[in-house]
Design an enzyme around this catalytic site. Structure first.
Site, short mmCIF file in Angstrom:
data_model
loop_
_atom_site.label_atom_id
_atom_site.label_comp_id
_atom_site.label_asym_id
_atom_site.label_seq_id
_atom_site.Cartn_x
_atom_site.Cartn_y
_atom_site.Cartn_z
N LEU A 310 0.82 -1.21 0.00
CA LEU A 310 0.00 0.00 0.00
C LEU A 310 0.86 1.27 0.00
CD1 LEU A 310 -2.65 -1.05 2.67
CD2 LEU A 310 -2.98 -0.97 0.19
N GLY A 314 6.14 1.68 3.01
CA GLY A 314 7.59 1.67 3.14
C GLY A 314 8.30 1.06 1.97
N SER A 316 9.22 2.36 -1.13
CA SER A 316 10.30 3.16 -1.71
C SER A 316 11.47 3.31 -0.74
CB SER A 316 9.77 4.54 -2.11
OG SER A 316 8.83 4.43 -3.16
N SER A 383 1.42 -1.73 -7.38
CA SER A 383 1.03 -2.90 -8.19
C SER A 383 -0.06 -3.71 -7.49
CB SER A 383 2.25 -3.77 -8.50
OG SER A 383 3.07 -4.00 -7.38
#
Length: 482
Positions: A310, A314, A316, A383
């Site tokens: 979601l 965390g 990235s 995704s």
């Protein structure tokens, strides 16, 4: 289900619900005539049949649409024909088939539909298809996604199925009355297939909901036959492609309202798969320097490390920290980030289900090329759909795709929400936000799963390095040979 679609000049309306009501009213009129003992049939100038149901449905739809959007033209199969000089400059209009499948209506098999589509800039961007006998409703828009409702129940979101792989069964649908020799030759080129005969626009809707994989139409259809179901299929992640040009099927681009031959399928990769089957003009060239040679030179195992989760989970932060650690250990990497690719590679895409699918497909193709170059690729993308993640997985060899589910609770994600996106989504200011009004399909068996809510960035990185070491991707004290 209330979706907002831009129509008309500077006009925004909650449109889909209202168009559904019009389609339902038209369907009720069609059903009433269908249930009569005698059905009178006339013959139009093009030798196609016409019933009282066609005319009644047409009148109800035109009346409803004129009340809803009085400034938007209506093109209907049963309406007065517009000349090309009148049509060619239309940037937006309603395209209607009041009774798609009149032959099925006459045959009394129930496989006929009411079709209403909204066309803008030669594309069908909203579609409603209602099958009155079955009491099944399909609808979709590029901004809101695709849905199905049975017997008036709450609509459920639909999505195309995974594309069949080598030696898997292709579920193909074809017309009941227009399956010519070319169609038969086409389907026989698939190694394993079954064909179901279905009437009207229901064929494309079955592909949209994942019941079928492919609908090749190699005999004549008109634009009003396909527009509504195309919008639904594309909103569900599928594609409708002109068979000759391999480009998306478009509307109002020529004087004739006949469609070219087309292929409707569960994703663009299906078109490529079919093109490999049918085309002798495009050949894959093997190169002397291959992936193994590059990996050996770099002294590493090329993989895609795919971070999914979601917004605010965390992804990235974890991917960036992991890349820094890998580079420090001597590995050759590249990080693809969801926000960054939308500045260039995917700058033309929005956040509808269809655009999200295309976003992931493009990133997957780039990542697979980087794998071929011998790199370790880190990809950080929400995704949300399992199907898209699996498409990327299948682009590379077994063991070259490592799915990392950042399994952080949504409450933690919302607390971290520095941009205020969750707040906007919950207030309705931001549409199609994953986890709020757009689904996130949790990975069933990811290679790595981690909850970052109670871990520091260093702890997350150490855990990921440990798991990648277990899988033979990295060695803490030196690079692993490919």
């Amino acid at each position: 289900m209330c979706l907002t679609v831009e129509v008309g000049k500077n006009m925004s309306m909650n449109l889909v619900d209202k168009v559904i009501k019009i389609a339902n009213a038209a369907g009720a009129a069609v059903l009433k005539i269908y249930q009569e003992e005698v059905c009178l049939v006339e013959t139009k100038s093009d030798s196609s049949p016409l019933t009282a149901a066609d005319t009644s449905s047409h009148n109800i739809i035109v009346s409803g649409l004129l009340e809803l959007t009085p400034d938007i033209p209506i093109v209907s199969e049963e309406g007065a024909a517009l000349s090309w000089a009148q049509r060619r400059n239309l940037s937006e209009y309603w395209l209607v088939d009041p009774l798609d499948g009149t032959k099925e209506f006459i045959a009394r098999n129930g496989e006929f539909t009411v079709n209403i589509a909204y066309i803008k800039d030669n594309r069908s961007i909203l579609g409603v298809v209602y099958a009155p006998v079955k009491n099944v409703l399909y609808f979709g828009s590029e901004e809101g996604g695709a849905f199905k409702s049975v017997n008036g129940a709450t609509p459920i979101r639909i999505h195309v199925s995974d594309i069949p792989q080598d030696h898997e069964l292709w579920r193909i649908v074809g017309s009941r009355s227009h399956r010519n020799d070319e169609f038969q030759s086409f389907v026989k080129k698939f190694p394993l297939f079954e064909v179901a005969a279905v009437g009207s626009s229901l064929k494309m809707c079955l592909v949209a909901e994942g019941v079928a994989d492919l609908y090749p139409r190699l005999s004549p259809t008109s634009e009003w036959d396909t527009a509504a179901s195309q919008a639904i299929l594309e909103s569900a992640g599928g594609s409708v492609i002109n068979k000759d040009t391999m480009r998306p099927l478009k509307y109002n681009t020529k004087e004739s309202m006949l469609n070219p031959k087309f292929i409707a399928c569960a994703g663009k990769a299906a078109i490529w798969a079919n093109e490999k089957i049918t085309s002798e003009d495009i050949v894959w060239h093997d190169m002397p320097v291959d992936k193994q040679s590059r990996a050996k030179e770099m002294k590493q195992k090329p993989v895609i490390i795919w971070f999914t989760g979601l917004s605010g989970s965390g992804k990235s932060t974890s991917a960036s920290a992991l890349e820094q650690k890998l580079v420090a250990l001597g590995y050759k990497t590249y990080l693809l980030d969801g926000d960054n690719v939308r500045h260039g590679l995917c700058s033309d895409l929005g956040f509808s289900d269809r655009d999200r699918s295309e976003n992931i497909r493009r990133v997957g193709e780039v990542a697979s090329l980087m794998i071929d170059a011998g790199l370790i690729v880190l990809a950080s993308f929400i995704s949300p759909f399992k199907r898209e993640r699996n498409i990327v997985r299948r682009m590379v060899n077994v063991g070259e795709f490592i799915e990392v589910h950042i399994n952080t609770p949504i409450a933690t994600c919302e607390n971290r929400d520095a941009k205020g996106l969750y707040k906007k989504a919950r207030s309705g200011q931001l549409k199609n936000f994953t986890g709020i009004d757009s689904p996130y399909e949790i990975p069933e068996s990811p290679e790595i799963s981690i909850d970052t809510s109670s871990m520091t960035v260093d702890q997350v990185t150490d855990y990921l390095i440990s798991r990648l070491s277990d899988k033979g991707v990295v060695q803490v004290f030196g690079c692993t040979s490919a």
